[in-house]
Scaffold this motif. Structure first.
Motif, PDB file in Angstrom:
ATOM      1  N   ALA A 141     -14.625 -22.527  -6.018  1.00 37.51           N
ATOM      2  CA  ALA A 141     -14.384 -22.761  -7.596  1.00 37.51           C
ATOM      3  C   ALA A 141     -13.163 -23.042  -7.870  1.00 37.51           C
ATOM      4  CB  ALA A 141     -15.202 -21.984  -8.443  1.00 37.51           C
ATOM      5  N   THR A 142     -12.216 -22.847  -7.142  1.00 37.74           N
ATOM      6  CA  THR A 142     -10.624 -22.866  -7.087  1.00 37.74           C
ATOM      7  C   THR A 142     -10.259 -21.881  -8.174  1.00 37.74           C
ATOM      8  OG1 THR A 142     -10.599 -24.457  -9.110  1.00 37.74           O
ATOM      9  CG2 THR A 142     -11.002 -25.456  -7.090  1.00 37.74           C
ATOM     10  N   LEU A 143     -11.211 -20.663  -8.419  1.00 38.23           N
ATOM     11  CA  LEU A 143     -10.369 -19.894  -9.367  1.00 38.23           C
ATOM     12  C   LEU A 143      -9.670 -18.702  -8.620  1.00 38.23           C
ATOM     13  CD1 LEU A 143     -13.937 -19.404 -11.345  1.00 38.23           C
ATOM     14  CD2 LEU A 143     -11.495 -20.672 -12.376  1.00 38.23           C
ATOM     15  N   HIS A 154      -8.205 -30.383  -8.745  1.00 41.33           N
ATOM     16  CA  HIS A 154      -8.674 -31.077  -9.834  1.00 41.33           C
ATOM     17  C   HIS A 154      -9.598 -31.969  -9.881  1.00 41.33           C
ATOM     18  CE1 HIS A 154      -7.943 -32.709 -13.657  1.00 41.33           C
ATOM     19  NE2 HIS A 154      -8.088 -34.089 -13.350  1.00 41.33           N
ATOM     20  N   VAL A 155      -9.873 -32.462  -8.804  1.00 39.96           N
ATOM     21  CA  VAL A 155     -11.153 -33.319  -8.355  1.00 39.96           C
ATOM     22  C   VAL A 155     -12.543 -32.141  -8.127  1.00 39.96           C
ATOM     23  CG1 VAL A 155     -12.446 -34.682  -6.570  1.00 39.96           C
ATOM     24  CG2 VAL A 155     -10.024 -35.035  -7.077  1.00 39.96           C
ATOM     25  N   ARG A 182     -12.937 -29.309  -9.756  1.00 41.04           N
ATOM     26  CA  ARG A 182     -13.420 -28.785 -10.984  1.00 41.04           C
ATOM     27  C   ARG A 182     -13.988 -30.003 -11.580  1.00 41.04           C
ATOM     28  NH1 ARG A 182      -7.282 -27.084 -11.285  1.00 41.04           N
ATOM     29  NH2 ARG A 182      -7.347 -25.198 -10.530  1.00 41.04           N
ATOM     30  N   GLN A 183     -14.218 -31.144 -11.111  1.00 38.26           N
ATOM     31  CA  GLN A 183     -14.958 -32.131 -11.957  1.00 38.26           C
ATOM     32  C   GLN A 183     -16.374 -32.295 -11.122  1.00 38.26           C
ATOM     33  OE1 GLN A 183     -12.874 -36.040 -12.708  1.00 38.26           O
ATOM     34  NE2 GLN A 183     -11.234 -34.551 -11.459  1.00 38.26           N
ATOM     35  N   LEU A 184     -16.566 -31.708 -10.033  1.00 35.27           N
ATOM     36  CA  LEU A 184     -17.753 -31.604  -9.198  1.00 35.27           C
ATOM     37  C   LEU A 184     -18.615 -30.448  -9.279  1.00 35.27           C
ATOM     38  CD1 LEU A 184     -16.504 -33.226  -5.814  1.00 35.27           C
ATOM     39  CD2 LEU A 184     -17.521 -34.578  -7.839  1.00 35.27           C
ATOM     40  N   VAL A 232     -19.440 -24.084 -12.999  1.00 39.80           N
ATOM     41  CA  VAL A 232     -19.460 -22.395 -12.696  1.00 39.80           C
ATOM     42  C   VAL A 232     -19.900 -21.440 -13.779  1.00 39.80           C
ATOM     43  CG1 VAL A 232     -18.215 -20.529 -11.933  1.00 39.80           C
ATOM     44  CG2 VAL A 232     -17.378 -22.862 -11.363  1.00 39.80           C
ATOM     45  N   HIS A 248     -13.682 -31.533 -20.905  1.00 42.08           N
ATOM     46  CA  HIS A 248     -13.990 -32.230 -19.877  1.00 42.08           C
ATOM     47  C   HIS A 248     -13.605 -33.463 -20.082  1.00 42.08           C
ATOM     48  CE1 HIS A 248     -16.086 -30.276 -16.691  1.00 42.08           C
ATOM     49  NE2 HIS A 248     -16.785 -29.531 -17.759  1.00 42.08           N
ATOM     50  N   PRO A 266     -22.758 -31.665 -13.242  1.00 42.92           N
ATOM     51  CA  PRO A 266     -21.986 -31.726 -12.023  1.00 42.92           C
ATOM     52  C   PRO A 266     -23.063 -31.350 -10.772  1.00 42.92           C
ATOM     53  CG  PRO A 266     -22.407 -29.268 -13.087  1.00 42.92           C
ATOM     54  CD  PRO A 266     -22.809 -30.366 -14.060  1.00 42.92           C
TER      55      PRO A 266
END
Lengths: 344, 278
Positions: free
Chosen positions: A71-73, A93-94, A96-98, A101, A125, A174
């Protein structure tokens, strides 16, 4: 991103071809270390688009850490991961749009009301204010929080927080949703509601990645399950495959009248399509169950046949048993500290 | 069992979403997200009025205390100490206020909601800059109360209303800029208490080793050298010139330059360190 502006005629280049786009998640050799200790130690995942993928394991196994990396966290220490063909480390960044969480701990703002929370996340968003307001109302109604819309979260119950948290993850609908132990600590009724919601999301075309400590939950929801222990994947398969490895749930019946044992055996044979183990001298029957809820059908059929049951129990293989079978060692004792460390 | 749709919209198509996803954040989005985060911080302030204690009580208490304790010793009497002291209190109040920025950010970051902020496609600077925009309200309150209290105990600024307004504006700009340094501390420290401790160690030398409360000439030579370069001294002198004389002196320029340097150094550092928390 505004949902209405979604251009359905546009086709991304390279969508077909490698077939990689069919995978919602493709991770290879994921590694995460905390202070020299490997919380995730080389995990591979291939999650097909659509359906529920369950990640099963005890506390501290590395489930949450894996999810947070995807989740890029959390930074990925080694290995690589793609979500719908997009590199997680290179294009956070992409990603996080898909991905939506929903964490183990409700990540909503205590100081705001439910309505304000959803509006805030909608605005962040990039949704215009008026539309974010409308979406907030729709989501609150859909999650049965309409009456509590203007209460601050501090006054919410645990179940309400979880629902709001999930609603917050769905503002932009998402295509991939991460649910980190979504039902831990919930009462059975609320848990059932959460399960229904998850099934509904899949019906809408979302892919769900779910972590859980409960074999039962993974069994109920997941099409595919990965079992994780000590940061490694120790088994993967459909619930049926895993259960076959672990052993079936079994139904234990004691009849009120021993002479009905034979008749009861016939009923079970008819309902379950297999032979029960009979112990007529103790008016006892035992039968393996593919699913625990088949027990109810057996009981109804017995009642219809006029057979009285004195006692009934359904014994499930526990997570401990599953672990013993899959890993060769029992699940570690519950260790909350390691989970906390995972979060940081 | 019937499965009911949760989203109630058309089916979700991942490939279309990938295609529609924005690749980077536009400056307009950064501003909009920062203002949204400022809205959140203001809501939080309104619902936790105790957050206003420092900006309301400190200017009132310190102005009264310092005036009556040091007034006679430093300037002969309270009245003639006020033109020297009020701009000093102004600087001190603003510094304390921006110290709270770092502490509160740290506290906030430990909450679950920051997990969600991190998971959203938003500019990493917005969660830091948003509260700082909201804090402009706090600086304005603190600065206005300092002058208000000063006037109540007998301060008559010769610079007039415009001069005082200029001094308040300068204080707000300085506070906002310096808050970036404390925000950075907020992103690197382990806990809110640690932020508080570190910030105190920065704040005390900066305010007391300046000309905020005493004339420069009363200090030993080696200390004068430090006090002269301390940006707080420049800010205090600039505020004095504005409030007491109504003139915009070169000190205003030095103060603004110092502000610019602080922001240029600490804003990128803060964002980098916040990112590293991932």
């Amino acid at each position: 991103m505004s949902i209405t502006s979604m251009d359905t005629t546009r086709r991304p280049s390279g969508r077909s071809g490698t077939g990689g786009a069919e995978l919602a998640v493709h991770a290879e050799g994921l590694v995460k270390s905390f202070g020299g200790q490997r919380a995730v130690d080389g995990i591979d995942l291939e999650i097909r688009t659509g359906g529920v993928f369950g990640v099963l394991g005890p506390n501290g196994a590395g489930k949450t850490t894996t999810l947070r990396m995807l989740a890029t966290l959390l930074r990925i220490d080694a290995g690589r991961a793609e979500i719908f063909g997009v590199d997680v480390a290179r294009q956070p960044h992409v990603i996080r749009q898909l991905v939506g969480v929903t964490g183990q701990y409700a990540s909503v703002d205590e100081n705001l009301t439910a309505r304000e929370n959803l509006w805030l996340f909608g605005r962040l968003h990039g949704i215009r204010s008026a539309r974010a307001k409308k979406l907030a109302v729709e989501l609150l109604d859909r999650f049965g929080l309409g009456d509590a819309a203007d209460k601050t979260i501090a006054k919410f119950s645990g179940g309400m927080r979880r629902r709001l948290d999930l609603a917050a993850s769905l503002i932009t609908t998402p295509p991939l949703i991460f649910l980190d132990e979504p039902t831990t600590g919930l009462d059975p009724h609320t848990r059932g509601q959460m399960w229904d919601t998850i099934r509904g999301l899949v019906a809408d075309g979302c892919t769900v990645l779910l972590t859980t400590q409960y074999l039962d939950e993974a069994d109920q929801l997941a099409d595919q399950i990965a079992v994780i222990d000590h940061g490694r994947k120790v088994a993967e398969g459909t619930p049926e495959e895993l259960k076959a490895a672990v052993g079936d749930t079994s139904l234990q019946l004691v009849l009120a009248e021993p002479e009905q044992t034979g008749a009861a055996g016939d009923v079970i044979r008819r309902v379950l399509g297999l032979d029960p183990i009979l112990s007529p001298e103790r008016s006892r029957l035992q039968a393996p169950l593919k699913q625990a809820d088949l027990a109810a059908e057996v009981l109804v059929a017995l009642r219809d046949a006029g057979i009285r049951v004195a006692s009934v129990s359904v014994d499930q293989p526990s997570l401990d048993e599953a672990f013993l079978t899959l890993t060769g060692h029992p699940a570690e004792p519950q260790d909350d500290e390691s989970t906390k460390e995972e979060r940081r | 069992m019937s499965v009911t749709s949760v989203l109630g919209e058309q089916r979700v198509r991942p490939a279309d979403r990938v295609a529609a996803a924005r690749r980077r954040i536009s400056p307009r989005e950064v501003v909009s997200q920062t203002m949204t985060m400022a809205w959140r911080a203001l809501k939080k302030m309104r619902r936790n009025p105790e957050q206003f204690f420092d900006v309301t009580l400190q200017p009132i208490l310190f102005t009264a205390m310092f005036a009556y304790i040091f007034g006679g010793a430093i300037a002969g009497d309270v009245r003639s100490y006020l033109p020297l002291m009020i701009p000093g209190i102004l600087a001190q109040t603003v510094l304390t206020t921006c110290m709270a920025t770092g502490t509160q950010l740290r506290e906030d970051m430990e909450k679950g909601v920051f997990d969600r902020f991190k998971s959203l496609p938003m500019a990493r600077i917005a969660p830091l800059a948003g509260p700082m925009v909201a804090d402009l309200v706090r600086y304005a309150i603190a600065a206005t109360l300092t002058f208000g209290m000063g006037i109540a105990v007998g301060y008559r600024p010769d610079g007039g209303a415009l001069g005082v307004l200029g001094a308040i504006l300068l204080a707000i700009i300085s506070g906002w800029s310096l808050a970036w340094a404390f925000t950075w501390v907020g992103t690197i420290a382990r806990s809110a208490q640690a932020v508080q401790g570190i910030s105190m160690m920065i704040m005390f030398p900066l305010t007391f080793l300046s000309n905020a409360f005493v004339p420069l000439t009363s200090l030993p030579g080696w200390l004068q050298a430090f006090v002269r370069v301390n940006p707080v001294s420049h800010m205090v002198t600039a505020a004095r010139d504005l409030a007491n004389k109504g003139t915009i002196s070169a000190e205003v320029g030095w103060t603004l330059l110092a502000c610019l340097v602080v922001v240029a150094v600490f804003a990128p550092l803060s964002v980098r360190s916040y990112r590293r928390h991932l």
